[in-house]
Write an enzyme that holds these catalytic residues in place. Structure first.
Site, PDB file in Angstrom:
ATOM      1  N   THR A  95       0.713  -0.974  -0.012  1.00 49.76           N
ATOM      2  CA  THR A  95       0.193   0.099   0.694  1.00 49.76           C
ATOM      3  C   THR A  95       0.708   1.204  -0.260  1.00 49.76           C
ATOM      4  OG1 THR A  95       0.174   0.049   2.275  1.00 49.76           O
ATOM      5  CG2 THR A  95      -2.167  -1.831   1.812  1.00 49.76           C
ATOM      6  N   GLY A 150       2.762  -1.499   4.740  1.00 44.04           N
ATOM      7  CA  GLY A 150       2.678  -0.049   5.089  1.00 44.04           C
ATOM      8  C   GLY A 150       3.753   0.657   5.365  1.00 44.04           C
ATOM      9  N   VAL A 152       7.942  -2.563   7.330  1.00 40.66           N
ATOM     10  CA  VAL A 152       7.427  -0.560   6.778  1.00 40.66           C
ATOM     11  C   VAL A 152       7.880  -0.421   5.500  1.00 40.66           C
ATOM     12  CG1 VAL A 152       7.977   1.135   8.521  1.00 40.66           C
ATOM     13  CG2 VAL A 152       8.043  -0.907   9.297  1.00 40.66           C
ATOM     14  N   LYS A 153       7.367   0.459   5.382  1.00 44.75           N
ATOM     15  CA  LYS A 153       7.531   1.221   3.923  1.00 44.75           C
ATOM     16  C   LYS A 153       8.005   3.007   4.096  1.00 44.75           C
ATOM     17  CE  LYS A 153       6.248   0.862  -0.829  1.00 44.75           C
ATOM     18  NZ  LYS A 153       3.991   1.327  -1.505  1.00 44.75           N
ATOM     19  N   ILE A 154       9.005   3.318   3.576  1.00 37.69           N
ATOM     20  CA  ILE A 154       9.615   4.618   4.444  1.00 37.69           C
ATOM     21  C   ILE A 154      10.115   4.637   2.253  1.00 37.69           C
ATOM     22  CG2 ILE A 154      11.708   5.004   5.095  1.00 37.69           C
ATOM     23  CD1 ILE A 154      12.079   2.781   7.036  1.00 37.69           C
TER      24      ILE A 154
END
Ligand code: G3P
Length: 217
Positions: free
Chosen positions: A27, A56, A84-86
C-alpha cells in the site's frame, strides 16, 4: 518472479488471493487515502486475508528519521507480517537502519536509480521498490533501472529483494520478470488483464461447441 498486489482495496485483495496468484500486498499513502478509511483498520483487514508480507507506509507528512522510526515500530506491531515502507531519503535511510537493527522488515520506496537501491540495501532494507511506470512517464526506461539493480545486487551478493512497483500494464510485468525483479507489485486491473487472451476465449468456445454437438448439455 512472485506477485504482490498494489492496492488498499480489500475486495480486490480478496479476489486476487482467492485466485492463488499473490503472496503479499503493498500500500502507499495515495492508495490508503483513495479508500478513505483508517490506516490501522484497513491493514488489519488485509492481514486477515493474506498470509504474507504487507507493506504499510509511514505518514506522508513524516520526514524526520525519529518520526519514521516511531511510526515504523507502531506499524510493525499491527501484525507479524507487516513491512514498514519508508521513502528513499537520507532520513529514510537512517530510519531503515534503526528499524532493521530491531528486526523490523522494511521496504524502501520511491527508488528511481540503482544507486538509491544500493544505499537502501546497505542500510538493511528487506525490499527496495523501484518505480517502473513513473520512470517511463519521464522518458527514462524504467526496466533498465530494474536490470541494473538486479545485476548489482547479484554481483554484490545483496539479499535485499527487488519489488518492481508502479507497474501499469502486462508488458511491464513481463519486462520486470526478464529484468530480474524478485517480485512485481501489480494493481488488480493489470492482474486481471493478464489472465485473458482472445485465443483462450475462442478455444473455450470451440471446445464447448464440439462437445455439445456430440454430448449435448
Ligand atoms: O507501488 C507504487 C505504486 O503504487 C505507484 O504506482 O501508478 O502511482 O506510479 P503509480
Amino acid at each position: 518472479m512472485r506477485f504482490f498486489i498494489d492496492t488498499a482495496k480489500v475486495e480486490d485483495i480478496k479476489k486476487a488471493y482467492d485466485m492463488g496468484i499473490i503472496c503479499g500486498v503493498t500500500t502507499n499513502p495515495s492508495l490508503i487515502a483513495k479508500e478513505g478509511r483508517v490506516f490501522e483498520e484497513v491493514i488489519a483487514e488485509i492481514a486477515s486475508i493474506v498470509d504474507g508480507p504487507i507493506s504499510g507506509e509511514v505518514k506522508a507528512t513524516t520526514e524526520d528519521a525519529e518520526g519514521m522510526i516511531a511510526e515504523g515500530r507502531e506499524i510493525a506491531k499491527i501484525h507479524k507480517n507487516m513491512v514498514v515502507k519508508i521513502p528513499m531519503t537520507a532520513e529514510g535511510l537512517k530510519a531503515c537502519k534503526q528499524l532493521a537493527s530491531e528486526g523490523i522488515k522494511t521496504n524502501m520506496t520511491l527508488i528511481f536509480t540503482a544507486n538509491q537501491a544500493l544505499l537502501a540495501a546497505r542500510a538493511g532494507a528487506t525490499y527496495v521498490s523501484p518505480f517502473l511506470g513513473r520512470l517511463d512517464d519521464i522518458s527514462v526506461r524504467g526496466v533498465d533501472c530494474i536490470s541494473e539493480i538486479a545485476a548489482i545486487f547479484k554481483a554484490a551478493k545483496v539479499d535485499t529483494q527487488i519489488i518492481a512497483a508502479s507497474v501499469r500494464n502486462p508488458i511491464h510485468v513481463t519486462d520486470c520478470a526478464l529484468a530480474g525483479a524478485d517480485i512485481a507489485t501489480v494493481p488488480f486491473s493489470v492482474l486481471d488483464t493478464m489472465t485473458k487472451h482472445p485465443l483462450t476465449d475462442a478455444g473455450i468456445a470451440k471446445f464447448k461447441k464440439d462437445y455439445m454437438a456430440v454430448f449435448g448439455e
